[in-house]
Write a protein that holds these residues in place. Sequence first.
Motif, PDB file in Angstrom:
ATOM      1  N   ALA A   1       0.838  -1.197   0.000  1.00  0.00           N
ATOM      2  CA  ALA A   1       0.000   0.000   0.000  1.00  0.00           C
ATOM      3  C   ALA A   1       0.876   1.252   0.000  1.00  0.00           C
ATOM      4  N   ARG A   2       0.276   2.380  -0.394  1.00  0.00           N
ATOM      5  CA  ARG A   2       1.014   3.624  -0.573  1.00  0.00           C
ATOM      6  C   ARG A   2       0.601   4.661   0.468  1.00  0.00           C
ATOM      7  N   LEU A   3       1.571   5.442   0.908  1.00  0.00           N
ATOM      8  CA  LEU A   3       1.323   6.526   1.856  1.00  0.00           C
ATOM      9  C   LEU A   3       1.891   7.817   1.283  1.00  0.00           C
ATOM     10  N   VAL A   4       1.072   8.868   1.290  1.00  0.00           N
ATOM     11  CA  VAL A   4       1.508  10.200   0.869  1.00  0.00           C
ATOM     12  C   VAL A   4       1.144  11.171   1.983  1.00  0.00           C
TER      13      VAL A   4
ATOM     14  N   VAL B   1       6.361  20.121   1.942  1.00  0.00           N
ATOM     15  CA  VAL B   1       7.204  18.940   1.834  1.00  0.00           C
ATOM     16  C   VAL B   1       6.301  17.725   1.714  1.00  0.00           C
ATOM     17  N   GLN B   2       6.510  16.944   0.683  1.00  0.00           N
ATOM     18  CA  GLN B   2       5.675  15.762   0.439  1.00  0.00           C
ATOM     19  C   GLN B   2       6.516  14.498   0.505  1.00  0.00           C
ATOM     20  N   TRP B   3       6.082  13.596   1.365  1.00  0.00           N
ATOM     21  CA  TRP B   3       6.734  12.281   1.448  1.00  0.00           C
ATOM     22  C   TRP B   3       5.777  11.241   0.877  1.00  0.00           C
ATOM     23  N   SER B   4       6.279  10.440  -0.062  1.00  0.00           N
ATOM     24  CA  SER B   4       5.479   9.355  -0.628  1.00  0.00           C
ATOM     25  C   SER B   4       6.288   8.072  -0.565  1.00  0.00           C
ATOM     26  N   VAL B   5       5.624   6.993  -0.175  1.00  0.00           N
ATOM     27  CA  VAL B   5       6.348   5.729   0.029  1.00  0.00           C
ATOM     28  C   VAL B   5       5.387   4.565  -0.163  1.00  0.00           C
ATOM     29  N   THR B   6       5.905   3.446  -0.655  1.00  0.00           N
ATOM     30  CA  THR B   6       5.155   2.201  -0.725  1.00  0.00           C
ATOM     31  C   THR B   6       5.699   1.263   0.327  1.00  0.00           C
ATOM     32  N   LYS B   7       4.834   0.721   1.162  1.00  0.00           N
ATOM     33  CA  LYS B   7       5.274  -0.146   2.251  1.00  0.00           C
ATOM     34  C   LYS B   7       5.717  -1.494   1.705  1.00  0.00           C
TER      35      LYS B   7
END
Length: 390
Positions: free
Chosen positions: A334-337, A384-390
């Motif tokens: 899943a993705r988190l932004v 500031v934008q952080w995006s990551v896929t777990k």
Amino acid sequence: MGLGEDGPDGLPPASRQALAEAEIVMGAERHLSLLPDLAAETVVWPVPFANGIPVLLSHRGKRAVMLASGDPFWFGAGSVMARHMTRGEWRALPVPSTMALAAAALGWPLEQTYTTGLHAAPYARLKPHLFNGTRILATLRDGAAVAELADWLRAEGFGASTLHILEALGGQRERIRTTQAEAPQPDDIQHPVSIGIEVAGNGAVIPLASGRPDALFDNDGQITKRPVRALTLSALAPKPGEHLWDIGGGSGSIGIEWLWSHPTTQATAVEIDPDRAQRIRANAARLGVDRLTVVTGGAPEALEGLAPPDAVFIGGGISQEMLETVWTTLPQGARLVANAVTLEAEVLLANWHGDKGGDLMRIELAQSKPLGRKRGWKSAYPIVQWSVTK
């Protein structure tokens, strides 16, 4: 089993055989009246529709026929009933759908026509599809719904649209009349009725690209602005069937745009302020995505019990506790932004980026504003934008 307005005369052999062998036949009173005398027991389907489901299921083990209009799996009851039975328990016997009959009557290619069911849905479902020149085919509840739909189109600025009123298609009572949405509508429209719409007018349209105009969303200033919203939706990367958590919903713009991306997407907006939560509901209903779920409460407590997300957006109130809760809940893949404006939130995201990876981006925007008799750049707060896929 699908049934046309011409009754059994137009039924294929398989459908006739099913009726001949049936022990129970259930359908609307109008459908049953189209059939000849049957050896089977007939049961009128009750209103509302959901009340008839347990009645039909109570006849498990018998040869039962359920009557539906046209193709049961084209804006019909087939998909509803299939959820209550195993594949081996039922067989669908369709006849030409209302949409097929309407397209044939009007000469419209179905692959280029937007089709939908408005017999049990708000007219606002059409809002994302109102573009000049678009053709729409829709089923309607009854004759009175034609005037209601015309009033709605006029209020949205599309009173110049042409309406084709289609009654009892395929039967002896078939009638097709053409009018304008801004004109008075006939008062003798008979059920069953569908409508063809040729959209025309100067109303506000919803563009197809992410980052729609801010003016579309009623807000109190708590809104992810258009350029940042476009970048955020790009990072969230919605896919068919996926579920979004929009934490700190504000005006609901992120969740609403997520839902516009595909008709099978789902979204839950979490908003601690009751007035804003109600505003999100109103925006979603007005903009054609009433399937948006709105939870009034603060995160992370309000996240408990929600359906698992495929993507999460945190637009406000970022804290260590919230990130820990979301990360623990987030399924693999899943993705988190998360977007941060304050220095404290920036530090938090920088630390999580260092630990979990992903992309960290600083967004700095400036707009031209009057500066005396000339113009200059007025900068917005950097994000500031952080995006990551777990």
